[in-house]
Design an enzyme around this catalytic site. Structure first.
Site, PDB file in Angstrom:
ATOM      1  N   SER A 117       0.724  -1.299   0.162  1.00 24.89           N
ATOM      2  CA  SER A 117       0.059   0.292   0.226  1.00 24.89           C
ATOM      3  C   SER A 117       0.763   1.309   0.255  1.00 24.89           C
ATOM      4  O   SER A 117       1.902   1.147   0.117  1.00 24.89           O
ATOM      5  CB  SER A 117      -1.003  -0.369   0.794  1.00 24.89           C
ATOM      6  N   HIS A 122       2.511  13.977  -7.870  1.00 25.45           N
ATOM      7  CA  HIS A 122       3.541  14.531  -7.927  1.00 25.45           C
ATOM      8  C   HIS A 122       2.636  15.968  -8.602  1.00 25.45           C
ATOM      9  O   HIS A 122       1.223  15.479  -9.451  1.00 25.45           O
ATOM     10  CB  HIS A 122       4.183  14.040  -9.365  1.00 25.45           C
ATOM     11  N   CYS A 145      -3.955  -2.350   0.092  1.00 25.26           N
ATOM     12  CA  CYS A 145      -3.856  -3.773  -0.028  1.00 25.26           C
ATOM     13  C   CYS A 145      -4.548  -4.715   1.130  1.00 25.26           C
ATOM     14  O   CYS A 145      -4.144  -3.641   2.239  1.00 25.26           O
ATOM     15  CB  CYS A 145      -2.024  -4.581  -0.562  1.00 25.26           C
TER      16      CYS A 145
END
Length: 267
Positions: A117, A122, A145
């Site tokens: 995970s 960005h 996850c």
């Protein structure tokens, strides 16, 4: 938030990987190259790596996860990024606030543990000297996850930025099993990403879905409906502009949005 509160009885660990990917665009009018450069500088200051990290830490708390490690960076001439490794369970003693302040939890407090995970962000501010329209793009990926889901963070992420155009992808990969051993390829109900966006937010946007249900792939594009010109002018007052010029700028802003939304140039 349909389906998120229903608990399934599983056999073993929930192996489903849920990934939410964002592209968020903020459009601005800056009439001179100097103003364009000042806008980029302003954006870089507003969304530096420190603030991006804070946003990701808030998302981590929101989805019920724990920060394990943080990496962040500001770039020259512009842009920033941040990455958080997270756990879907509270496996370490440090709180989210403590780990965000430290930048990373002491690795000795994590024993033999590897998580899939993570959160990444960005930024991509850009302008061109021949075009008075500047664009600020943010890319965000939230991959979890286990039983937690990044869908809980949708409204917060949209509200964290001046979001004129939003492209959202959500995919559930892998499978888990129930107590009888039956494979489960998704563990919550979803017909559209829009189901998890607040009604008052959706009312502000035109939204389109492209979904592949048999593959658990969901895609939504959103574009702001109304342009209030003053919100898009950098260091310029609306009333300084002649009515004809206001219409021209408004048309240029809308054309930029439509091109980004549709993924093609309009001539």
């Amino acid at each position: 938030m349909i389906g998120l509160n229903e608990k399934l009885k599983l056999y073993g660990f929930n192996n489903l990987t849920k990934t939410l990917s964002f592209n968020i665009y903020d459009i601005c009018y800056a009439k001179s190259q100097r103003e364009q450069q000042d806008y980029i500088k302003y954006i870089d200051e507003q969304y530096n790596s420190e603030r991006l990290t804070k946003i990701l830490c808030d998302v981590t708390e929101m989805i019920g996860a724990t920060v394990l490690n943080i990496s962040k960076q500001d770039y020259e001439p512009q842009g920033a990024s941040a990455t958080l490794l997270i756990s879907d369970e509270h496996r370490v003693s440090a709180s989210i606030d403590e780990s965000c302040n430290m930048g990373a939890i002491d690795k000795e407090s994590i024993a033999g543990h590897l998580d899939k995970s993570h959160l990444t962000v960005h930024t991509y501010p850009e302008f061109h000297p021949d075009n008075a329209i500047t664009t600020f793009r943010v890319d965000i990926d939230v991959s979890t996850c286990g039983k937690i889901t990044p869908l809980k963070s949708l409204n917060y992420l949209i509200g964290s930025f001046d979001s004129d155009i939003i492209t959202i992808d959500y995919k559930v990969r892998g499978f888990t099993r129930d107590e009888q051993g039956k494979k489960l390829f998704i563990d919550h109900n979803i017909t559209s990403i829009q189901d998890y966006i607040a009604t008052e937010t959706l009312e502000r946007y035109d939204a389109v879905d492209v979904n592949v249900y048999q593959s658990n792939i969901f895609h939504t594009k959103m574009m702001i409906k109304e342009i209030f010109l003053q919100n898009y002018l950098f260091n310029t007052d609306t009333y300084e502009l002649a009515p004809k010029r206001r219409l021209e700028i408004n048309d240029a802003l809308r054309r930029e949005m439509i091109e980004i939304f549709s993924g093609m140039n309009i001539y």
